[in-house]
Design a protein around this motif. Structure first.
Motif, short mmCIF file in Angstrom:
data_model
loop_
_atom_site.label_atom_id
_atom_site.label_comp_id
_atom_site.label_asym_id
_atom_site.label_seq_id
_atom_site.Cartn_x
_atom_site.Cartn_y
_atom_site.Cartn_z
N LYS A 1 0.83 -1.20 0.00
CA LYS A 1 0.00 0.00 0.00
C LYS A 1 0.87 1.26 0.00
N PHE A 2 1.89 1.27 0.83
CA PHE A 2 2.78 2.43 0.88
C PHE A 2 3.41 2.67 -0.49
N SER A 3 3.89 1.62 -1.12
CA SER A 3 4.59 1.75 -2.39
C SER A 3 3.69 2.29 -3.48
N PHE A 4 2.47 1.77 -3.58
CA PHE A 4 1.57 2.19 -4.64
C PHE A 4 0.95 3.56 -4.36
N ASP A 5 0.64 3.85 -3.09
CA ASP A 5 0.14 5.18 -2.75
C ASP A 5 1.21 6.23 -3.04
N ARG A 6 2.44 5.92 -2.73
CA ARG A 6 3.56 6.82 -2.98
C ARG A 6 3.75 7.03 -4.49
N ALA A 7 3.64 5.95 -5.25
CA ALA A 7 3.84 6.04 -6.70
C ALA A 7 2.79 6.90 -7.38
N GLY A 8 1.59 6.96 -6.80
CA GLY A 8 0.53 7.74 -7.40
C GLY A 8 0.26 9.08 -6.75
N ASP B 1 0.79 13.09 -5.41
CA ASP B 1 1.05 14.34 -6.11
C ASP B 1 2.55 14.62 -6.26
N LYS B 2 3.33 14.18 -5.29
CA LYS B 2 4.77 14.43 -5.31
C LYS B 2 5.55 13.36 -6.07
N SER B 3 4.86 12.37 -6.58
CA SER B 3 5.53 11.25 -7.24
C SER B 3 6.23 11.69 -8.53
N THR B 4 7.41 11.11 -8.76
CA THR B 4 8.13 11.31 -10.02
C THR B 4 8.19 9.99 -10.80
N ASN B 5 7.36 9.04 -10.40
CA ASN B 5 7.28 7.75 -11.08
C ASN B 5 6.76 7.97 -12.51
N LYS B 6 7.43 7.36 -13.49
CA LYS B 6 6.99 7.59 -14.88
C LYS B 6 5.62 6.96 -15.16
N ASP B 7 5.18 6.02 -14.31
CA ASP B 7 3.84 5.44 -14.44
C ASP B 7 2.89 5.99 -13.39
N LYS B 8 3.12 7.23 -12.99
CA LYS B 8 2.32 7.87 -11.94
C LYS B 8 0.83 7.81 -12.25
N ARG B 9 0.46 8.03 -13.50
CA ARG B 9 -0.96 8.05 -13.87
C ARG B 9 -1.64 6.72 -13.56
N THR B 10 -0.93 5.63 -13.80
CA THR B 10 -1.49 4.30 -13.52
C THR B 10 -1.77 4.13 -12.03
N PHE B 11 -0.79 4.49 -11.21
CA PHE B 11 -0.94 4.31 -9.76
C PHE B 11 -1.93 5.31 -9.15
#
Length: 253
Positions: free
Chosen positions: A114-121, A123-133
């Protein structure tokens, strides 16, 4: 992958997993391997940058995902042992592998997912798949069960869960994973000599130590095409995951 024995004409690989595919070298009593790469990664956290060189080193080696993408594109269990998909194809219930720890000793549980996916999605995320998460809702049922609810139907969702952007991180280490990565995989960071190489060492605490074929792996960064060929021919490196196309003719000859 290009090595001194063979040439495989494939596209860019997603990662160089070290725990399983090195049986041929292991049979010769070789328990270390030197791999070469053209580019040095800017960091070691694949959720913080889009550079493919990051995942080539850490994906499945240091960091793991809920599913694993196999060489033929199929998906198999990894940190998730099994899953069920709802009739509307939007809700995934995953049962997590037990007895797994991060390399800092913290147990792997649904809270880390949960922490990993909430973090990935976030507002501050820089994950390139942010939209998915960002379109994902993660619910913890218990320590070893997690429910993922997707807003839309994604037929490739299990594949996405095996990509480097979906790694499961230990919450307390998340902020420093770019330089001091902590994962559940079979390797830990040994040394990073900026501009030259990164070394991974087998992690004694890994849940399946017998699957680790290489005790140490060194990734050397060689950007010059001529130097790439020279290193392979001299035996200074065992394999080159990506090699400049114009160099292939020399090996065919």
């Amino acid at each position: 992958m290009l090595n001194r024995r063979s040439i495989l004409a494939t596209g860019a690989i997603a990662a160089v997993p070290l725990a399983a595919p090195w049986g041929a070298l292991a049979k010769t009593s070789k328990d270390t391997v030197v791999l070469a790469m053209t580019l040095e990664p800017p960091g070691l956290d694949p959720t913080a940058g889009a550079a493919s060189a990051i995942a080539e080193i850490v994906h499945y080696n240091i960091f793991e995902t809920l599913t694993k993408i196999n060489a033929d594109g199929s998906v198999s269990p990894l940190l998730a042992e099994s899953w069920e998909v709802s009739p509307d194809l939007k809700t995934y219930t995953l049962r997590l592998r037990r007895g797994v720890k991060f390399s800092n000793g913290v147990p792997f549980t649904a809270d880390a997912v949960k922490f990993s996916f909430d973090r990935a999605g976030s507002d501050k995320s820089t994950n390139k798949d942010k939209r998915t998460f960002a379109s994902l809702t993660t619910q913890v049922v218990d320590d070893h069960t997690v429910v993922l609810i997707h807003k839309d139907i994604d037929p490739d969702f299990l594949f996405v869960l095996g990509q480097a952007t979906a790694i499961i991180v230990e919450p307390k280490s998340a902020a420093t994973n770019a330089t001091r990565p902590v994962g559940t995989g079979p390797y830990v960071l040994g040394a990073w000599n900026k501009g030259a190489s990164i070394t991974l060492n087998a992690w004694p605490g890994f849940r399946a130590p017998a699957s680790i074929k290489m005790r140490r792996a060194t990734f050397r960064f060689i950007s010059d095409p001529a130097a790439q060929v020279a290193a392979l021919l001299a035996g200074d490196v065992d394999a080159f995951a990506r090699v400049t196309p114009r160099s292939v003719a020399q090996f065919k000859a």
